[in-house]
Design an enzyme around this catalytic site. Structure first.
Site, PDB file in Angstrom:
ATOM      1  N   ARG A  50       0.835  -1.198   0.000  1.00 52.40           N
ATOM      2  CA  ARG A  50       0.000   0.000   0.000  1.00 52.40           C
ATOM      3  C   ARG A  50       0.870   1.249   0.000  1.00 52.40           C
ATOM      4  O   ARG A  50       2.007   1.221   0.458  1.00 52.40           O
ATOM      5  CB  ARG A  50      -0.929   0.032   1.224  1.00 52.40           C
ATOM      6  CG  ARG A  50      -1.934  -1.097   1.258  1.00 52.40           C
ATOM      7  CD  ARG A  50      -2.831  -0.995   2.471  1.00 52.40           C
ATOM      8  NE  ARG A  50      -3.730  -2.140   2.578  1.00 52.40           N
ATOM      9  CZ  ARG A  50      -4.565  -2.342   3.589  1.00 52.40           C
ATOM     10  NH1 ARG A  50      -4.616  -1.472   4.582  1.00 52.40           N
ATOM     11  NH2 ARG A  50      -5.341  -3.402   3.613  1.00 52.40           N
ATOM     12  N   SER A 149      -7.937  -1.025   1.077  1.00 55.95           N
ATOM     13  CA  SER A 149      -8.929  -1.227   2.132  1.00 55.95           C
ATOM     14  C   SER A 149      -9.565   0.104   2.537  1.00 55.95           C
ATOM     15  O   SER A 149     -10.030   0.847   1.686  1.00 55.95           O
ATOM     16  CB  SER A 149      -8.287  -1.951   3.327  1.00 55.95           C
ATOM     17  OG  SER A 149      -9.253  -2.349   4.263  1.00 55.95           O
ATOM     18  N   HIS A 150      -9.566   0.411   3.816  1.00 54.17           N
ATOM     19  CA  HIS A 150     -10.251   1.607   4.315  1.00 54.17           C
ATOM     20  C   HIS A 150      -9.362   2.844   4.295  1.00 54.17           C
ATOM     21  O   HIS A 150      -9.780   3.910   4.748  1.00 54.17           O
ATOM     22  CB  HIS A 150     -10.727   1.364   5.742  1.00 54.17           C
ATOM     23  CG  HIS A 150      -9.592   1.142   6.706  1.00 54.17           C
ATOM     24  ND1 HIS A 150      -8.784   0.037   6.640  1.00 54.17           N
ATOM     25  CD2 HIS A 150      -9.120   1.884   7.744  1.00 54.17           C
ATOM     26  CE1 HIS A 150      -7.868   0.102   7.585  1.00 54.17           C
ATOM     27  NE2 HIS A 150      -8.040   1.218   8.271  1.00 54.17           N
ATOM     28  N   ASP A 311     -14.339  -5.743   3.081  1.00 54.21           N
ATOM     29  CA  ASP A 311     -13.852  -6.856   3.884  1.00 54.21           C
ATOM     30  C   ASP A 311     -13.937  -6.550   5.383  1.00 54.21           C
ATOM     31  O   ASP A 311     -13.513  -7.366   6.202  1.00 54.21           O
ATOM     32  CB  ASP A 311     -12.421  -7.247   3.492  1.00 54.21           C
ATOM     33  CG  ASP A 311     -11.361  -6.236   3.915  1.00 54.21           C
ATOM     34  OD1 ASP A 311     -11.729  -5.091   4.252  1.00 54.21           O
ATOM     35  OD2 ASP A 311     -10.164  -6.603   3.897  1.00 54.21           O
ATOM     36  N   SER A 396     -10.069  -5.289  14.225  1.00 56.83           N
ATOM     37  CA  SER A 396     -10.321  -4.206  13.275  1.00 56.83           C
ATOM     38  C   SER A 396     -11.565  -4.450  12.425  1.00 56.83           C
ATOM     39  O   SER A 396     -11.710  -3.848  11.369  1.00 56.83           O
ATOM     40  CB  SER A 396      -9.107  -4.019  12.369  1.00 56.83           C
ATOM     41  OG  SER A 396      -8.765  -5.237  11.715  1.00 56.83           O
TER      42      SER A 396
END
Length: 550
Positions: A50, A149-150, A311, A396
């Site tokens: 990332r 992801s977030h 997810d 999480s």
């Protein structure tokens, strides 16, 4: 180094906080990373590589090199089935998809992409891999998920899921990472690439109906009939993510009273409220990021949200508002192991070292063993695949669990299924998950928990990740004798990349984030909030001492 709450946390994102998309895309294509600079190398954290194009940590060169490395890994290991690939709604995801497809097509890899470039949630990729591989011993499929992801809107992410359908383990990611960084070197040769238009037309590029296949199978993991018959009023916020078109299909197929409260897709994510640090972050477990759905809770019997690649889940109940992830994990575990008669009698509960000790208490109540592992969903993959784990969950808000018959559903996190499970729990029992958790506390004790995020440099993160027992020079924790100082997880003896200290009435853990330049302190007390605050203060002192001079 205490975290400071931004005064705009929980407020609508102002124009000044929005990412400049044209400049971001320009940076993706124009900047060239220098692999001699650590921050510009390919680096797989807990869930893939990332970074941001602005920081030269995620751009075209990274994606091309990682994609070529994956092609070479597949060839070395005889993986010659189709590769299922999808991407989320982050601005860098579509360009990264195009870059990856150029390399995959040039290498002759059969790639399964969504029709009309539909966004694809992470669980739909894992599900597709496992369904394809069922009963096969050769010609196995694997997958790529393009998502950070977030993480904030200027981030990009790239994750490889091998033939087991879950996040690749460290041996695989280390190999891919090392080979990708070799390919990043100036003058390095070896990346095969074909123009995007040719890659789209290639005989090896095929379409797969991810939406239909995933949605049609939901009745094999959830009791969709009891949800439909209950006529529950449900609300869902996709948070502008990859599942935005999945929810209407789910409602239509199963006849649910399910309202999508916002179907907007905008790569700036301007519709979000700001997270604790003033950043836009599509985190369904954050009360700051979830303000919009929290304010709508009284309109629905149960409401939920998922992050950008769907997810992770966030559950908003009429009884208690947004549930902390640990509360919902404990509730879901208690419900599932009491209502899934088809699961193996020895199926265990999977949790990470930073998840609530309430899960351990629920496990003892259910007479189920608890498998405690480091942070990272990859540690649950084998157990979910084999059925030795009925459930795997992370603090999480990431989880997956077995189908009703006990067989594997996904081996990667699935935000959609735990979200819908909250409706099944409410429909079958007549109480929402918030009320269920309150009942658990009356029987098993009340938990007071918090997580502190604070900025950390790469050097500080590296130092914290190597913390050992000898550096934690304390005999008591918040007035109680120390029971354990852990640097390895009890379930599999793998390093936790930090430290966990436990006493009779509480615990704390400290570890660096694998995806952002922050470190995290987790703490939980079974006494009261004052005891929790004391745990956090003492944990902070230990971390500050460990990071001194880094």
């Amino acid at each position: 180094m205490s975290p400071r709450l931004n005064p705009l946390a929980g407020k609508p994102a102002p124009a000044a906080s929005l990412v400049n998309i044209p400049r971001l895309i320009t940076a993706y294509y124009s900047e060239r990373p220098d692999p001699s600079v650590a921050s510009q190398r390919v680096a797989f954290g807990t869930s893939g590589h990332r970074g941001s194009a602005f920081d030269i940590s995620f751009n075209e060169a990274h994606v091309l090199s990682i994609s070529q490395a994956i092609c070479e890994y597949r060839k070395q290991h005889g993986i010659d089935g189709p590769l299922f690939m999808g991407f989320d709604t982050h601005a860098l995801s579509a360009p990264a998809f195009a870059s990856a497809l150029e390399v995959l097509a040039a290498n002759g890899v059969a790639v399964m992409i969504a029709a009309q470039d539909e966004y694809t949630p992470t669980p739909a990729i894992s599900h597709a891999i496992l369904v394809y591989n069922r009963g096969r011993s050769s010609g196995l499929a694997d997958g790529i998920v393009i998502t950070p992801s977030h993480n904030p809107p200027d981030n990009g992410g790239f994750k490889y899921n091998p033939t087991n359908g879950g996040p690749a383990d460290t041996d695989i990611t280390n190999w891919i990472e090392n080979r990708a960084n070799e390919l990043l070197r100036p003058g390095a040769l070896g990346i095969k690439r074909t123009p995007y238009s040719a890659a789209r037309r290639a005989a090896t590029t095929r379409t797969h109906d991810y939406v239909t296949n995933y949605v049609a199978d939901l009745g094999n993991i959830l009791d969709m009939q009891v949800i439909r018959d209950s006529k529950l009023r449900m609300g869902v916020d996709p948070l502008g993510g990859a599942g935005v078109h999945y929810w209407p299909r789910i409602a239509e197929r199963y006849g649910l009273d399910l309202t999508v409260v916002n179907d907007e897709v905008d790569p700036t994510f301007r519709f979000m409220t700001l997270d604790w640090d003033g950043k836009i972050r599509m985190d369904p477990s954050s009360s700051y990021a979830m303000q919009r759905l929290i304010q709508l809770k009284d309109r629905y019997d149960i409401a939920f949200a998922c992050d950008t690649d769907h997810d992770r889940h966030g559950i908003v109940t009429a009884s208690s508002g947004l549930m902390p992830p640990n509360h919902y994990l404990a509730t879901a575990i208690d419900y599932l192991f009491s209502h899934r008669s088809g699961w193996r009698a020895d199926a265990a509960v999977g949790k990470t070292v930073v998840s609530s000790a309430m899960i351990d208490r629920v496990g003892r109540r259910l007479k189920r063993s608890v498998f405690e592992v480091p942070v990272g969903f990859k540690w649950f993959v084998a157990g979910l695949l084999e059925g030795t784990l009925g459930f795997g969950g992370e603090e999480s808000a990431g989880a997956s669990f077995s189908r009703i018959d006990g067989s594997v559903w996904t081996t990667d996190k699935d935000g959609i299924v735990p979200a819908l499970l909250s409706a099944e729990i409410t429909a079958r029992t007549g109480r929402d998950p918030g009320a269920h958790y309150q009942a658990l506390t009356q029987e098993l004790g009340n938990s007071f928990a918090d997580r502190i995020d604070a900025p950390a440099t790469p050097a500080q993160k590296a130092k914290l990740g190597k913390l050992d027992r000898q550096q934690v020079r304390i005999a008591e924790l918040a007035g109680e004798p120390i029971e354990q100082i852990l640097t390895h997880a009890p379930g599999n003896n793998a390093p936790i990349g930090g430290v966990k200290v436990t006493s009779r009435g509480g615990w704390f853990a400290a570890r660096p984030s694998g995806t952002e330049d922050i470190y995290k302190i987790y703490a939980e007390s079974f006494h009261d909030d004052a005891h929790l605050r004391r745990l956090i203060r003492e944990a902070q002192s230990i971390v500050d001492a460990a990071l001194a001079g880094a």
